[in-house]
Write a protein that holds these residues in place. Structure first.
Motif, PDB file in Angstrom:
ATOM      1  N   CYS A  45      70.183  46.888   4.034  1.00  0.00           N
ATOM      2  CA  CYS A  45      70.361  46.257   5.428  1.00  0.00           C
ATOM      3  C   CYS A  45      69.110  45.209   5.353  1.00  0.00           C
ATOM      4  O   CYS A  45      68.005  45.483   4.812  1.00  0.00           O
ATOM      5  CB  CYS A  45      70.132  47.234   6.581  1.00  0.00           C
ATOM      6  SG  CYS A  45      71.717  47.561   7.263  1.00  0.00           S
ATOM      7  N   HIS A 113      75.834  46.118   8.285  1.00  0.00           N
ATOM      8  CA  HIS A 113      76.161  47.498   7.706  1.00  0.00           C
ATOM      9  C   HIS A 113      77.501  47.764   8.193  1.00  0.00           C
ATOM     10  O   HIS A 113      77.769  48.665   7.527  1.00  0.00           O
ATOM     11  CB  HIS A 113      75.040  48.291   8.318  1.00  0.00           C
ATOM     12  CG  HIS A 113      74.897  49.468   7.951  1.00  0.00           C
ATOM     13  ND1 HIS A 113      74.220  49.987   6.764  1.00  0.00           N
ATOM     14  CD2 HIS A 113      75.612  50.828   8.410  1.00  0.00           C
ATOM     15  CE1 HIS A 113      74.506  51.072   6.506  1.00  0.00           C
ATOM     16  NE2 HIS A 113      75.336  51.603   7.409  1.00  0.00           N
ATOM     17  N   HIS A 164      76.750  50.999   3.011  1.00  0.00           N
ATOM     18  CA  HIS A 164      76.719  49.434   3.232  1.00  0.00           C
ATOM     19  C   HIS A 164      77.575  48.771   1.917  1.00  0.00           C
ATOM     20  O   HIS A 164      77.248  49.039   0.641  1.00  0.00           O
ATOM     21  CB  HIS A 164      75.155  48.969   2.994  1.00  0.00           C
ATOM     22  CG  HIS A 164      74.866  47.858   3.442  1.00  0.00           C
ATOM     23  ND1 HIS A 164      73.967  47.587   4.541  1.00  0.00           N
ATOM     24  CD2 HIS A 164      75.270  46.530   3.053  1.00  0.00           C
ATOM     25  CE1 HIS A 164      73.892  46.042   4.648  1.00  0.00           C
ATOM     26  NE2 HIS A 164      74.895  45.399   3.904  1.00  0.00           N
TER      27      HIS A 164
HETATM   28 ZN   LIG Z   1      73.160  48.724   5.822  1.00  0.00          ZN
END
Ligand SMILES: [Zn+2]
Ligand SMILES: [Zn+2]
Length: 319
Positions: A45, A113, A164
């Motif tokens: 992220c 995300h 992710h």
């Molecule tokens: Zn993430």
């Protein structure tokens, strides 16, 4: 009825249930998403950039040049490493070995995300595909690299350890045996068999989708339930040969297939096969949903039992 089918060109078999009418089962929501909930930090992220190995490159967001849209960096837990020896040696007739030389990169496909590849716009998927081509160009000319394997793991059964959305790329000092099998099989034909297969499948029950530049179909002897292949209509050897406008059409095909798989929460892998150096393999993507378990029979025989016929799978994608 169960039908026995052979791959178009390889000596590989599948057992395929050819009954009509079964519908895809909703797969239970992915475990990877529960595993890394908001309490733990996501390494991929924005804000966690310092937690990954150094960045190799990025594409900036169009609306904010200071933030990234796509970002790539070395894998923190690599399968192969640049510092190792490139040579493969045979010490006697049975022991061949080397060091796991190469480059193992992660491509974070989106800063968001919550979004998977299928949730991205065609324009965003197009950019991811262009990064594949860029990394392919840069890594395939590196000293000692014989093949650059691009692939994606999605969902726990697809082998993804982080939720992710990301792709991976492993550049190695060997040509993968499956790619070599395809190359060897091609040599038995006068001209590219895949060019002919594309023309036949475009008119078959296994046809999924086509646009000006790409075609997708469920392969005749699928090894996975809902397996799909994507080919450029032109005989290109690698994704690096695509023209600017063709990337968008490839992205459109990807979006259709991944959106349908996302609708049933299917875990999947996809991978790119292309022509290494002097060879002449028509490049293609294989999308392999991971809904069937490989058990003893599959391990023993390398023949696969597929419960959804490719014809039904194609219908599912076309709907
Ligand atoms: Zn993430
Ligand atoms: Zn071809």
């Amino acid at each position: 009825m169960i039908q026995l089918r052979k791959d178009y060109i390889l000596n590989r078999w599948s057992y395929i249930a050819v009954e009509r009418g079964e519908r895809p089962q909703q797969v239970e929501k992915d475990k990877t998403e529960n595993k890394d909930n908001k309490k733990s930090v996501c390494f991929f992220c924005p804000g966690s950039e310092h937690l990954t190995p150094p960045e190799i490159g990025r594409i900036s967001r169009e609306d904010n040049k200071n933030e990234w849209q796509i970002r790539w960096f070395l894998n923190k837990f690599p399968a192969v490493e640049e510092s190792l020896k490139k040579e493969i040696t045979t010490t006697n007739k049975f022991y061949t070995n080397g060091e796991a030389f190469g480059y193992h990169e992660i491509i974070a496909e989106t800063p968001n995300h919550e979004k998977q590849l299928a949730d991205l716009s065609v324009g965003e998927i197009e950019k991811v595909l262009k990064v594949y081509a860029l990394r392919m160009k840069e890594l395939s000319i590196k000293d000692g690299v014989k093949y650059v394997q691009i692939f994606k793991n999605s969902g726990a059964e697809g082998g993804a350890s982080l939720a992710h959305s990301h792709s991976q790329l492993v550049a190695t000092n060997i040509i993968p045996s499956l790619v070599q099998e395809k190359i060897d099989a091609l040599k038995k034909y006068q001209s590219c068999p895949y060019c002919d297969i594309i023309k036949q499948e475009e008119k078959s029950e296994r046809f999924i989708f086509a646009n000006q530049d790409f075609i997708s179909f469920a392969p005749y002897a699928s090894r996975f339930n809902y397996e799909a292949w994507i080919f450029p209509k032109k005989h290109y050897q690698n994704i690096t040969e695509l023209k600017e406008a063709e990337f968008k059409n490839l992205a459109k095909v990807f979006q259709i297939i991944l959106f349908k798989l996302g609708g049933i929460n299917a875990p999947y892998n996809f991978y790119l096969h292309y022509s290494p150096n002097e060879e002449d393999l028509h490049f293609h993507f294989v999308i392999a949903p991971r809904m069937n378990i490989w058990a003893g029979f599959e391990l023993a025989t390398d023949a696969f039992v597929v419960k959804t016929s490719p014809e039904n799978a194609a219908e599912f994608y076309r709907e």
